[in-house]
Write a protein that holds these residues in place. Structure first.
Motif, PDB file in Angstrom:
ATOM      1  N   ALA A  91       0.855  -0.961   0.076  1.00  0.00           N
ATOM      2  CA  ALA A  91      -0.001   0.020  -0.103  1.00  0.00           C
ATOM      3  C   ALA A  91       1.239   1.298   0.190  1.00  0.00           C
ATOM      4  O   ALA A  91       1.670   1.107   1.045  1.00  0.00           O
ATOM      5  N   VAL A  92       0.728   1.969  -1.080  1.00  0.00           N
ATOM      6  CA  VAL A  92       1.677   3.203  -1.067  1.00  0.00           C
ATOM      7  C   VAL A  92       0.968   4.483  -1.243  1.00  0.00           C
ATOM      8  O   VAL A  92      -0.185   4.612  -1.840  1.00  0.00           O
ATOM      9  N   CYS A 116       5.308   4.664   2.780  1.00  0.00           N
ATOM     10  CA  CYS A 116       4.691   6.081   3.582  1.00  0.00           C
ATOM     11  C   CYS A 116       5.323   7.087   2.766  1.00  0.00           C
ATOM     12  O   CYS A 116       6.607   7.368   3.018  1.00  0.00           O
ATOM     13  N   MET A 117       4.706   7.992   2.088  1.00  0.00           N
ATOM     14  CA  MET A 117       5.221   8.883   1.511  1.00  0.00           C
ATOM     15  C   MET A 117       5.746  10.268   2.351  1.00  0.00           C
ATOM     16  O   MET A 117       6.627  10.767   1.868  1.00  0.00           O
ATOM     17  N   GLU A 118       5.338  10.409   3.513  1.00  0.00           N
ATOM     18  CA  GLU A 118       5.686  11.230   4.436  1.00  0.00           C
ATOM     19  C   GLU A 118       7.091  11.153   4.936  1.00  0.00           C
ATOM     20  O   GLU A 118       7.729  11.863   5.177  1.00  0.00           O
ATOM     21  N   LEU A 119       7.482   9.756   4.887  1.00  0.00           N
ATOM     22  CA  LEU A 119       8.607   9.399   5.457  1.00  0.00           C
ATOM     23  C   LEU A 119       9.940   9.184   4.246  1.00  0.00           C
ATOM     24  O   LEU A 119      10.791   8.606   4.640  1.00  0.00           O
ATOM     25  N   ILE A 120       9.797   9.750   3.162  1.00  0.00           N
ATOM     26  CA  ILE A 120      10.815   9.605   2.120  1.00  0.00           C
ATOM     27  C   ILE A 120      11.745  10.575   2.766  1.00  0.00           C
ATOM     28  O   ILE A 120      11.414  11.788   3.152  1.00  0.00           O
ATOM     29  N   PRO A 121      13.028  10.272   2.807  1.00  0.00           N
ATOM     30  CA  PRO A 121      14.203  11.225   3.472  1.00  0.00           C
ATOM     31  C   PRO A 121      14.128  12.653   2.580  1.00  0.00           C
ATOM     32  O   PRO A 121      14.153  12.370   1.334  1.00  0.00           O
ATOM     33  N   ARG A 122      14.732  13.629   3.315  1.00  0.00           N
ATOM     34  CA  ARG A 122      14.632  14.855   2.787  1.00  0.00           C
ATOM     35  C   ARG A 122      16.129  15.025   2.223  1.00  0.00           C
ATOM     36  O   ARG A 122      16.810  15.808   2.501  1.00  0.00           O
ATOM     37  N   THR A 123      16.649  14.066   1.169  1.00  0.00           N
ATOM     38  CA  THR A 123      17.929  14.104   0.590  1.00  0.00           C
ATOM     39  C   THR A 123      17.879  14.486  -0.745  1.00  0.00           C
ATOM     40  O   THR A 123      16.934  14.414  -1.503  1.00  0.00           O
ATOM     41  N   THR A 124      19.030  14.705  -1.273  1.00  0.00           N
ATOM     42  CA  THR A 124      19.381  15.039  -2.548  1.00  0.00           C
ATOM     43  C   THR A 124      18.673  14.065  -3.674  1.00  0.00           C
ATOM     44  O   THR A 124      18.125  14.159  -4.525  1.00  0.00           O
ATOM     45  N   LEU A 125      19.224  12.955  -3.163  1.00  0.00           N
ATOM     46  CA  LEU A 125      18.918  11.709  -3.912  1.00  0.00           C
ATOM     47  C   LEU A 125      17.484  11.274  -4.097  1.00  0.00           C
ATOM     48  O   LEU A 125      16.879  10.903  -5.267  1.00  0.00           O
ATOM     49  N   ALA A 126      16.692  11.545  -3.054  1.00  0.00           N
ATOM     50  CA  ALA A 126      15.201  11.209  -2.704  1.00  0.00           C
ATOM     51  C   ALA A 126      14.398  12.565  -3.339  1.00  0.00           C
ATOM     52  O   ALA A 126      13.131  12.422  -3.251  1.00  0.00           O
ATOM     53  N   GLN A 127      14.981  13.754  -3.732  1.00  0.00           N
ATOM     54  CA  GLN A 127      14.210  14.725  -3.863  1.00  0.00           C
ATOM     55  C   GLN A 127      13.051  14.479  -4.929  1.00  0.00           C
ATOM     56  O   GLN A 127      11.956  14.952  -4.668  1.00  0.00           O
ATOM     57  N   ALA A 335       9.106   7.812  -9.778  1.00  0.00           N
ATOM     58  CA  ALA A 335      10.555   7.902  -9.475  1.00  0.00           C
ATOM     59  C   ALA A 335      10.798   6.829  -8.069  1.00  0.00           C
ATOM     60  O   ALA A 335      11.895   6.169  -8.142  1.00  0.00           O
ATOM     61  N   LEU A 336       9.915   6.910  -7.348  1.00  0.00           N
ATOM     62  CA  LEU A 336      10.044   5.872  -6.252  1.00  0.00           C
ATOM     63  C   LEU A 336      10.250   4.485  -6.872  1.00  0.00           C
ATOM     64  O   LEU A 336      11.258   3.537  -6.533  1.00  0.00           O
ATOM     65  N   ILE A 337       9.232   4.134  -7.685  1.00  0.00           N
ATOM     66  CA  ILE A 337       9.112   2.719  -8.105  1.00  0.00           C
ATOM     67  C   ILE A 337      10.460   2.314  -9.040  1.00  0.00           C
ATOM     68  O   ILE A 337      10.906   1.271  -9.040  1.00  0.00           O
ATOM     69  N   GLU A 338      10.853   3.558  -9.783  1.00  0.00           N
ATOM     70  CA  GLU A 338      11.805   3.301 -10.774  1.00  0.00           C
ATOM     71  C   GLU A 338      13.176   3.001 -10.050  1.00  0.00           C
ATOM     72  O   GLU A 338      14.022   2.325 -10.429  1.00  0.00           O
ATOM     73  N   HIS A 339      13.333   3.650  -9.029  1.00  0.00           N
ATOM     74  CA  HIS A 339      14.568   3.562  -8.134  1.00  0.00           C
ATOM     75  C   HIS A 339      14.831   2.207  -7.490  1.00  0.00           C
ATOM     76  O   HIS A 339      15.684   1.622  -7.517  1.00  0.00           O
ATOM     77  N   PHE A 340      13.525   1.342  -7.297  1.00  0.00           N
ATOM     78  CA  PHE A 340      13.617   0.217  -6.789  1.00  0.00           C
ATOM     79  C   PHE A 340      13.320  -0.888  -7.557  1.00  0.00           C
ATOM     80  O   PHE A 340      13.094  -2.183  -7.357  1.00  0.00           O
ATOM     81  N   TRP A 341      13.015  -0.547  -8.795  1.00  0.00           N
ATOM     82  CA  TRP A 341      12.676  -1.621  -9.874  1.00  0.00           C
ATOM     83  C   TRP A 341      13.693  -2.565 -10.018  1.00  0.00           C
ATOM     84  O   TRP A 341      14.724  -2.359 -10.157  1.00  0.00           O
ATOM     85  N   ASN A 342      13.317  -3.891 -10.102  1.00  0.00           N
ATOM     86  CA  ASN A 342      14.046  -5.164 -10.485  1.00  0.00           C
ATOM     87  C   ASN A 342      13.684  -5.798 -11.672  1.00  0.00           C
ATOM     88  O   ASN A 342      12.490  -6.552 -11.718  1.00  0.00           O
ATOM     89  N   ALA A 343      14.282  -5.602 -12.987  1.00  0.00           N
ATOM     90  CA  ALA A 343      13.797  -5.736 -14.175  1.00  0.00           C
ATOM     91  C   ALA A 343      13.533  -7.454 -14.355  1.00  0.00           C
ATOM     92  O   ALA A 343      12.879  -7.867 -15.168  1.00  0.00           O
ATOM     93  N   ILE A 356      16.745   5.292   1.502  1.00  0.00           N
ATOM     94  CA  ILE A 356      15.302   5.904   1.074  1.00  0.00           C
ATOM     95  C   ILE A 356      14.283   4.604   1.654  1.00  0.00           C
ATOM     96  O   ILE A 356      13.258   5.052   2.339  1.00  0.00           O
ATOM     97  N   LEU A 357      14.548   3.557   1.178  1.00  0.00           N
ATOM     98  CA  LEU A 357      13.806   2.420   1.840  1.00  0.00           C
ATOM     99  C   LEU A 357      13.572   2.321   3.169  1.00  0.00           C
ATOM    100  O   LEU A 357      12.632   2.155   3.687  1.00  0.00           O
ATOM    101  N   LYS A 358      14.791   2.537   4.120  1.00  0.00           N
ATOM    102  CA  LYS A 358      14.491   2.445   5.482  1.00  0.00           C
ATOM    103  C   LYS A 358      13.719   3.365   5.997  1.00  0.00           C
ATOM    104  O   LYS A 358      13.218   3.454   7.072  1.00  0.00           O
ATOM    105  N   GLY A 359      13.806   4.563   5.336  1.00  0.00           N
ATOM    106  CA  GLY A 359      13.063   5.711   5.488  1.00  0.00           C
ATOM    107  C   GLY A 359      11.537   5.624   5.491  1.00  0.00           C
ATOM    108  O   GLY A 359      10.689   5.682   6.372  1.00  0.00           O
ATOM    109  N   CYS A 360      11.145   4.943   4.488  1.00  0.00           N
ATOM    110  CA  CYS A 360       9.702   5.132   3.756  1.00  0.00           C
ATOM    111  C   CYS A 360       9.059   3.756   4.176  1.00  0.00           C
ATOM    112  O   CYS A 360       7.612   3.756   3.798  1.00  0.00           O
TER     113      CYS A 360
END
Ligand code: NAD
Length: 374
Positions: A91-92, A116-127, A335-343, A356-360
């Motif tokens: 659930a996203v 949880c979208m509120e918990l995406i870290p406020r980092t450059t990579l996760a912008q 962007a979130l799903i693309e970051h974690f996608w395993n083709a 990012i995963l640890k955060g959200c």
């Protein structure tokens, strides 16, 4: 992976989790996307627009929910909806994690993974995944337009044969993402803008947008590692209120955006401060959904005080620009799903060691993230 995009259930919610261009990107990744009928209508995307990009429209939303591997929403689901999802599914969306214990427990016992979208870290990579920012940006813009719309006067200076009109005075309290956008928007409309925030680092940003930073000495404040404000002591709040009262009294528009991550919003404008404002002045409380910065604000309502001051308490003003709000939110999810996608597996890899995963990941495999455990 079967993805289901739900129609939002909250009254006044106009956004949709994926717009058609985003659906296309999910399909290109290898997902199959089903959209609940009418989900995108308020954001300007009828069912046909989703069909055109290759999505399916759910004839039976309950079945689609039960079959999905990944369910996308803007607002938090209720527990009943979580129990309709199959174990192991995701659930996203926004989850309001600090004030929604019931939802966290439901996800843990249903074996549903909560992203949880509120918990995406406020980092450059996760912008590009940062939905709090994308939505706050729009909220800051809309807040100024709403205020300008309800104000009994204009914002810019006008020199005409009929006389000169001075620019409106706008005071922004809280200069995070929403506050910065509110300053920029009010400046563009020609207002004279002042702003205050408890984080001293903000002063420079306020000045660079052509606004004046109001200096109030409230002692030690600082910010957290993630850049969030720390909660003030009651004494500090009182000092801040004393410092702001005069500025409020001289303002035509006050916009409050002050929030402390994980807590109720601080109450900053008292009835007494409001009584010192001029009739017709407008106050927009952007913290209305998390308790409100302003005494007397009513969520999703406009209140006119006895002295003629208007309080606007629209919870999520970005819902007034649903096309762009959905576009940005959908881009964040994509962007979130693309970051974690395993083709190879055709699914996101949630077992990766990743900040990012640890955060959200709020709940995964029945386990609740450490800081949200009871
Ligand atoms: P927020 O919504 O949590 O709070 C809004 C603002 O209210 C903040 O600026 C906060 O300092 C302020 N505030 C809190 N208490 C106040 C008080 N008593 N009086 C006046 N103001 C008060 O903030 P946000 O917009 O989510 O931004 C939080 C931080 O995250 C900021 O430092 C922002 O620059 C940073 N950020 C970083 C990134 C990134 O690096 N990728 C992305 C977005 C935001």
């Amino acid at each position: 992976m079967k993805v289901f995009v739900c129609r939002e259930k909250r009254p006044l919610e106009t956004r949709v989790a994926l717009d058609p261009p985003a659906v296309l990107r999910w399909i290109k990744l290898g997902a199959s996307v089903t959209v609940e009928s009418g989900a995108g209508l308020a954001a300007g995307h009828p069912d046909e627009a989703y069909l055109k990009v290759g999505a399916t429209i759910a004839a039976d939303p309950h079945k689609a929910l039960a079959e999905a591997d990944c369910v996308l929403r803007v607002r938090p689901p209720d527990s009943a909806e979580i129990f309709q999802q199959k174990p192991g599914s995701m659930a996203v969306g926004f989850m309001d994690p600090f004030f929604n214990r019931g939802l966290i427990e439901s996800m843990a016992s249903a074996g549903v993974t909560g992203v949880c979208m509120e918990l995406i870290p406020r980092t450059t990579l996760a912008q590009k995944m940062d939905a709090l920012s994308s939505q706050a940006n729009l909220a800051g813009y809309v807040a100024v337009l709403m205020a300008a719309n309800r104000l009994d006067s204009i914002l810019p200076m006008m020199m005409t044969p009929a006389g000169t009109i001075s620019p409106a005075k706008v005071f922004i309290i809280g200069v995070g993402v929403a506050g910065l956008q509110a300053i920029a928007t009010a400046r563009r409309l020609g207002a004279r803008v002042e702003a205050f925030d408890t984080r001293p680092v903000v002063e420079e940003q306020v000045r660079s947008l052509g606004a004046k930073f109001v200096k109030i000495d409230i002692g030690e404040t600082g910010q957290t590692e993630q850049g969030y404000a720390r909660e003030l002591t009651p004494e500090q709040v009182a000092m801040q209120q004393a410092g702001m009262a005069k500025v409020c009294a001289a303002s035509d528009i006050v916009i409050t955006t002050a929030k402390v991550f994980g807590r109720q919003a601080p109450r900053l404008l008292t009835a007494e401060m409001l009584s010192g404002m001029r009739p017709g002045a407008v106050v927009v409380d952007l913290a209305a959904e998390s308790g409100g910065n302003v005494e007397g604000t009513r969520l999703d309502e406009e209140v006119v005080l006895e002295n003629g001051v208007r309080l606007l308490g629209w919870g999520a003003p970005e819902c007034q620009v649903p096309r762009h709000a959905s576009q940005m939110y959908a881009a964040n999810l994509t962007a979130l799903i693309e970051h974690f996608w395993n083709a190879e597996t055709g699914a996101p890899d949630l077992e990766r060691d990743d900040e990012i995963l640890k955060g959200c990941l709020l709940v995964h495999r029945g386990q609740v993230q450490e800081r949200f455990k009871p």
